[in-house]
Motif scaffolding. Structure first.
Motif, PDB file in Angstrom:
ATOM      1  N   UNK A   1       0.770  -1.071   0.083  1.00 40.94           N
ATOM      2  CA  UNK A   1      -0.097  -0.023  -0.016  1.00 40.94           C
ATOM      3  C   UNK A   1       1.059   1.339  -0.094  1.00 40.94           C
ATOM      4  N   UNK A   2       0.341   2.418  -0.127  1.00 39.29           N
ATOM      5  CA  UNK A   2       0.941   3.574  -0.096  1.00 39.29           C
ATOM      6  C   UNK A   2       0.177   4.640   0.600  1.00 39.29           C
ATOM      7  N   UNK A   3       0.893   5.567   1.397  1.00 42.10           N
ATOM      8  CA  UNK A   3       0.481   6.683   2.017  1.00 42.10           C
ATOM      9  C   UNK A   3       1.015   7.740   1.562  1.00 42.10           C
ATOM     10  N   UNK A   4       0.159   8.991   1.432  1.00 41.87           N
ATOM     11  CA  UNK A   4       0.615  10.247   1.191  1.00 41.87           C
ATOM     12  C   UNK A   4       0.167  11.374   1.900  1.00 41.87           C
ATOM     13  N   UNK A   5       0.815  12.349   2.312  1.00 45.97           N
ATOM     14  CA  UNK A   5       0.335  13.607   2.854  1.00 45.97           C
ATOM     15  C   UNK A   5       0.758  14.783   2.327  1.00 45.97           C
ATOM     16  N   UNK A   6       0.109  15.929   2.196  1.00 47.69           N
ATOM     17  CA  UNK A   6       0.409  17.345   1.762  1.00 47.69           C
ATOM     18  C   UNK A   6       0.877  16.923   0.189  1.00 47.69           C
ATOM     19  N   UNK A   7       0.177  16.375  -0.379  1.00 47.55           N
ATOM     20  CA  UNK A   7       0.665  16.041  -1.808  1.00 47.55           C
ATOM     21  C   UNK A   7       0.326  17.096  -2.888  1.00 47.55           C
ATOM     22  N   UNK A   8       1.342  17.848  -3.465  1.00 49.25           N
ATOM     23  CA  UNK A   8       1.097  18.677  -4.399  1.00 49.25           C
ATOM     24  C   UNK A   8       0.956  18.037  -5.940  1.00 49.25           C
ATOM     25  N   UNK A   9      -0.327  17.616  -6.283  1.00 45.70           N
ATOM     26  CA  UNK A   9      -0.434  17.009  -7.600  1.00 45.70           C
ATOM     27  C   UNK A   9      -0.665  17.923  -8.635  1.00 45.70           C
ATOM     28  N   UNK A  10      -0.799  19.237  -8.553  1.00 45.72           N
ATOM     29  CA  UNK A  10      -0.814  20.137  -9.574  1.00 45.72           C
ATOM     30  C   UNK A  10       0.033  21.025  -9.168  1.00 45.72           C
ATOM     31  N   UNK A  11       0.452  21.890 -10.323  1.00 43.15           N
ATOM     32  CA  UNK A  11       1.693  23.052 -10.098  1.00 43.15           C
ATOM     33  C   UNK A  11       1.104  24.064  -8.997  1.00 43.15           C
TER      34      UNK A  11
END
Length: 255
Positions: free
Chosen positions: A121-131
Motif C-alpha cells: 500500500x501507499x500513504x501520502x500527505x500534503x501531496x502537491x499533485x498540480x503546479x
C-alpha cells in the motif's frame, strides 16, 4: 550513524524499530524537513507494531547537498529503493508500505506507478499533485510561513530552533523536479492500482486539497481522509494523533 550509499553521496537514514513488527513503512520527507522531525510519528507507529524507516533526502538533514535541493525525482526514488532493500533485509517477509510527505509524496506516487507489485500500500500527505503558483517562477526563492505548515506549538518551536530544519531556499531545483512529476501525473496517475491513502489538511495553503479530492474521485485505488483545520505538515499538526490513527487503521486493512 547509519548511512546508505547513493551515486550522489552517502545519505543518512533512521530506523524506528517495533519490538514485533507486522509491517514496514518506508518514508520520504518534504522540503525543509529531515527524518528527526518524525520521531513522534515513528514512536506511534511502533506502538502499533509497525516499523518506520526514513532517509534524509539530499540537501536536507545530515545528508549532503545544497540546502533545499533534492536533486531529481530519480535521485529521491533511488534513496527510497536502497532504503527499502535495507528494510527488506532486516525485516524479511513483512508487508511494505511506501509513504511520503509533500515532495516525498510525489516521489512515492511515482514509485507506486513504476513498481505496482513492490508495495502492499501507499500513504501520502500534503501531496502537491498540480503546479504550485509560487514555484512556477524558477528564479525566485521558496520562503514558507511556518504557520502554513502547522499550528502545533511543539512543531513550530522545532522549526525555529532545529539547525537542520528550514523554511526557505532557492526554489529552482525543487520546481524543476516537481515539473517532471506534474507533466506525468495528468496522464499516468489515473492508472494507479496500489491502494493508497491520502491524508490532507483542509486548509493546506501550499498543496491545496482540491486536486487530491479530484484525483480521489476518479481513481479507485486512491482514498482521501480530510482533516479540518489541518495545514501542510499534517503529520505534525495539532491533530497528528488522529492522522496517525487513520494511517494505522489503513495499514491494518491492507496487512
Amino acid at each position: 550513524m547509519p548511512f546508505l550509499e547513493h551515486p550522489k553521496g552517502r545519505a543518512y537514514y533512521r530506523h524506528w524499530p517495533a519490538p514485533e513488527p507486522r509491517a514496514v513503512v518506508v518514508f520520504l520527507h518534504g522540503f525543509g524537513e529531515h527524518t528527526g522531525v518524525y520521531h513522534r510519528y515513528g514512536f506511534a507507529l511502533n506502538a502499533a507494531g509497525i516499523d518506520l524507516w526514513a532517509v534524509d533526502q539530499f540537501g536536507h538533514g545530515l545528508s549532503p547537498g545544497v540546502r533545499g535541493d533534492f536533486g531529481s525525482i530519480d535521485d529521491s526514488s533511488r534513496l527510497a529503493e536502497t532504503l527499502t532493500e535495507i528494510a527488506e533485509a532486516q525485516r524479511p517477509g513483512l508487508p511494505l508500505i511506501a509513504q511520503g510527505h509533500s515532495f516525498g509524496a510525489v516521489v512515492t506516487l511515482a514509485r507506486l506507478l513504476d513498481q505496482p507489485d513492490r508495495y502492499r500500500a501507499g500513504v501520502i500527505s500534503g501531496a502537491p499533485l498540480i503546479p504550485i503558483p509560487e514555484l512556477l517562477d524558477t528564479d525566485s526563492s521558496f520562503d514558507l510561513d511556518p504557520h502554513w505548515l502547522s499550528n502545533d506549538p511543539f512543531y513550530l518551536d522545532l522549526l525555529e530552533n532545529d539547525p537542520l530544519a528550514f523554511t526557505d531556499a532557492d526554489s529552482a531545483p525543487l520546481a524543476r523536479a516537481l515539473d517532471t512529476a506534474w507533466d506525468r501525473f495528468g496522464h499516468d496517475l489515473p492508472k494507479l492500482t496500489v491502494p493508497t491513502l491520502a491524508v490532507h489538511g483542509v486548509v493546506d495553503p501550499i498543496a491545496q486539497i482540491g486536486a487530491v479530492r479530484a484525483y480521489a474521485e476518479q481513481i479507485e485505488a486512491l482514498q482521501i481522509k480530510e482533516f479540518p483545520g489541518g495545514g501542510h505538515d499534517i503529520l505534525n499538526d495539532t491533530m497528528h494523533r488522529e492522522v496517525t490513527d487513520a494511517i494505522i487503521a489503513f495499514i491494518d486493512e491492507r496487512c
